[in-house]
Scaffold this active site. Structure first.
Site, PDB file in Angstrom:
ATOM      1  N   ASN A   7       0.874  -1.177   0.000  1.00 41.62           N
ATOM      2  CA  ASN A   7       0.000   0.000   0.000  1.00 41.62           C
ATOM      3  C   ASN A   7       0.906   1.220   0.000  1.00 41.62           C
ATOM      4  O   ASN A   7       1.560   1.520   0.998  1.00 41.62           O
ATOM      5  CB  ASN A   7      -0.913   0.001   1.228  1.00 41.62           C
ATOM      6  CG  ASN A   7      -1.855   1.200   1.246  1.00 41.62           C
ATOM      7  OD1 ASN A   7      -1.497   2.309   0.865  1.00 41.62           O
ATOM      8  ND2 ASN A   7      -3.072   0.979   1.728  1.00 41.62           N
ATOM      9  N   GLU A  34      -3.987   1.819  -2.988  1.00 42.06           N
ATOM     10  CA  GLU A  34      -4.078   3.262  -2.781  1.00 42.06           C
ATOM     11  C   GLU A  34      -3.148   4.030  -3.718  1.00 42.06           C
ATOM     12  O   GLU A  34      -2.380   4.888  -3.291  1.00 42.06           O
ATOM     13  CB  GLU A  34      -3.805   3.641  -1.320  1.00 42.06           C
ATOM     14  CG  GLU A  34      -4.987   3.417  -0.395  1.00 42.06           C
ATOM     15  CD  GLU A  34      -4.890   4.210   0.888  1.00 42.06           C
ATOM     16  OE1 GLU A  34      -5.487   5.294   0.968  1.00 42.06           O
ATOM     17  OE2 GLU A  34      -4.201   3.741   1.829  1.00 42.06           O
ATOM     18  N   ASP A 149      -3.960  -4.964   1.109  1.00 37.61           N
ATOM     19  CA  ASP A 149      -4.262  -4.326   2.385  1.00 37.61           C
ATOM     20  C   ASP A 149      -5.674  -4.761   2.775  1.00 37.61           C
ATOM     21  O   ASP A 149      -6.661  -4.275   2.215  1.00 37.61           O
ATOM     22  CB  ASP A 149      -4.171  -2.804   2.239  1.00 37.61           C
ATOM     23  CG  ASP A 149      -4.550  -2.057   3.508  1.00 37.61           C
ATOM     24  OD1 ASP A 149      -4.905  -2.709   4.511  1.00 37.61           O
ATOM     25  OD2 ASP A 149      -4.509  -0.818   3.495  1.00 37.61           O
ATOM     26  N   ASN A 151      -7.030  -4.390   5.784  1.00 44.03           N
ATOM     27  CA  ASN A 151      -7.610  -3.564   6.843  1.00 44.03           C
ATOM     28  C   ASN A 151      -8.257  -4.429   7.919  1.00 44.03           C
ATOM     29  O   ASN A 151      -9.326  -4.099   8.454  1.00 44.03           O
ATOM     30  CB  ASN A 151      -8.619  -2.562   6.265  1.00 44.03           C
ATOM     31  CG  ASN A 151      -7.971  -1.227   5.911  1.00 44.03           C
ATOM     32  OD1 ASN A 151      -7.179  -0.693   6.672  1.00 44.03           O
ATOM     33  ND2 ASN A 151      -8.287  -0.716   4.729  1.00 44.03           N
ATOM     34  N   ASP A 220      -1.573  -6.130   6.237  1.00 46.37           N
ATOM     35  CA  ASP A 220      -1.279  -6.462   4.842  1.00 46.37           C
ATOM     36  C   ASP A 220      -0.956  -7.951   4.765  1.00 46.37           C
ATOM     37  O   ASP A 220       0.016  -8.415   5.368  1.00 46.37           O
ATOM     38  CB  ASP A 220      -0.111  -5.623   4.338  1.00 46.37           C
ATOM     39  CG  ASP A 220      -0.406  -4.131   4.450  1.00 46.37           C
ATOM     40  OD1 ASP A 220      -0.977  -3.570   3.503  1.00 46.37           O
ATOM     41  OD2 ASP A 220      -0.085  -3.540   5.502  1.00 46.37           O
ATOM     42  N   ASP A 249       2.786   4.842   4.970  1.00 44.49           N
ATOM     43  CA  ASP A 249       2.539   4.359   6.324  1.00 44.49           C
ATOM     44  C   ASP A 249       2.496   2.832   6.377  1.00 44.49           C
ATOM     45  O   ASP A 249       2.419   2.247   7.464  1.00 44.49           O
ATOM     46  CB  ASP A 249       1.254   4.961   6.909  1.00 44.49           C
ATOM     47  CG  ASP A 249       0.102   5.009   5.934  1.00 44.49           C
ATOM     48  OD1 ASP A 249       0.233   4.451   4.824  1.00 44.49           O
ATOM     49  OD2 ASP A 249      -0.933   5.613   6.276  1.00 44.49           O
ATOM     50  N   HIS A 250       2.537   2.180   5.205  1.00 40.35           N
ATOM     51  CA  HIS A 250       2.657   0.725   5.104  1.00 40.35           C
ATOM     52  C   HIS A 250       4.059   0.367   4.596  1.00 40.35           C
ATOM     53  O   HIS A 250       4.760   1.209   4.027  1.00 40.35           O
ATOM     54  CB  HIS A 250       1.649   0.158   4.104  1.00 40.35           C
ATOM     55  CG  HIS A 250       0.221   0.324   4.492  1.00 40.35           C
ATOM     56  ND1 HIS A 250      -0.577  -0.729   4.877  1.00 40.35           N
ATOM     57  CD2 HIS A 250      -0.581   1.427   4.526  1.00 40.35           C
ATOM     58  CE1 HIS A 250      -1.803  -0.291   5.139  1.00 40.35           C
ATOM     59  NE2 HIS A 250      -1.821   1.013   4.925  1.00 40.35           N
TER      60      HIS A 250
END
Length: 259
Positions: A7, A34, A149, A151, A220, A249-250
């Protein structure tokens, strides 16, 4: 065949970091989430110059998924079946032609917050649609990789401070139960088959020194059909990528298949 999920939180923001990681890690296939770009705005020429074929399913400003592959791709499809009204770009599939053909499904599962509410209802409905898609593919009895991802924080070990996530859509019992239903179809969660250690995360918030304190979560995942699980040779989290310049941020998570 090295397959990664990453991501990137915006292709424009990661226009230098992503190629640097690709050069260092040399994955054969990468599923991106994303990308936050329409198809026409994705810088495909940059990645094609690095030897990657590029397939995107983009959306303006948010969402968006892509597959980069050094190997030939066949039968590329976009969008998760089951809801013709869903306009979110969250799912892309392709068959990667290596020593063995591997069907790769790249996904960006909805966040679902705030929960309860319509966004959480959408998350659970999306997971039910994914389950139906997995059920339709498994009878093919071929290597399948569902990566992206999710989530979803599957277990308490997958969060540095699970007590802080009890009311969050990523860790609510219904989310984790939906994830387990995917596994119960016969899928293997690649990373935990090889690494049961705590402190292994793929996401850290940009705020409050989360990275420095390793206050992260593991959301992930790469889920494998039995035929793909039989080919699994290695799996790792490229945590060091988070320490680079302008990081997402991943961080990437990858598997190595004998394919």
């Amino acid at each position: 065949m090295k397959i990664a999920t990453f991501n990137i939180n915006g292709i424009k923001a990661r226009i230098e970091a992503l190629p640097a990681w690709l050069q260092a890690a040399e994955p054969d296939v990468v599923c991106l989430q994303e990308i936050k770009s329409v198809d026409e705005g994705f810088p495909r020429e940059l990645f094609e110059s690095m030897g990657y074929r590029v397939e995107t399913h983009g959306q303006k400003s948010f969402n968006g998924v892509a597959i980069l592959s050094k190997l030939p791709l066949e039968d590329v499809t976009r969008g998760l079946p089951g809801d013709d009204t869903d306009e979110h770009a969250r799912w892309i599939e392709a068959t990667v032609i290596g020593q063995k053909a591997v069907r790769v499904c790249g996904l960006y599962l909805p966040n679902g917050n705030p929960a309860p509410g319509p966004k959480y209802d959408y998350k659970l409905a999306w997971m039910a649609r994914m389950q139906a898609r997995v059920e339709s593919l498994l009878p093919l009895e071929e290597p399948l990789v569902f990566c992206g991802d999710y989530n979803v924080i599957p277990q308490a070990i997958d969060a540095a401070r699970p007590e802080l996530w009890t009311e969050d859509a990523l860790y609510l019992p219904q989310s984790r139960a939906a994830f387990r239903r995917l596994l119960n179809l016969g899928l293997t969660e690649a990373f935990r088959t090889r690494n049961q250690s705590p402190g292994q995360y793929s996401f850290w918030d940009y705020q409050a020194g989360a990275w420095e304190r390793n206050n992260g979560i593991r959301i992930d995942h790469l889920l494998l059909s039995p035929q793909a699980a039989d080919l699994l040779q290695d799996t790792q989290i490229d945590k060091q990528v988070r320490a680079g310049e302008k990081p997402s941020d991943h961080v990437p998570v990858w598997i190595e298949l004998a394919a």
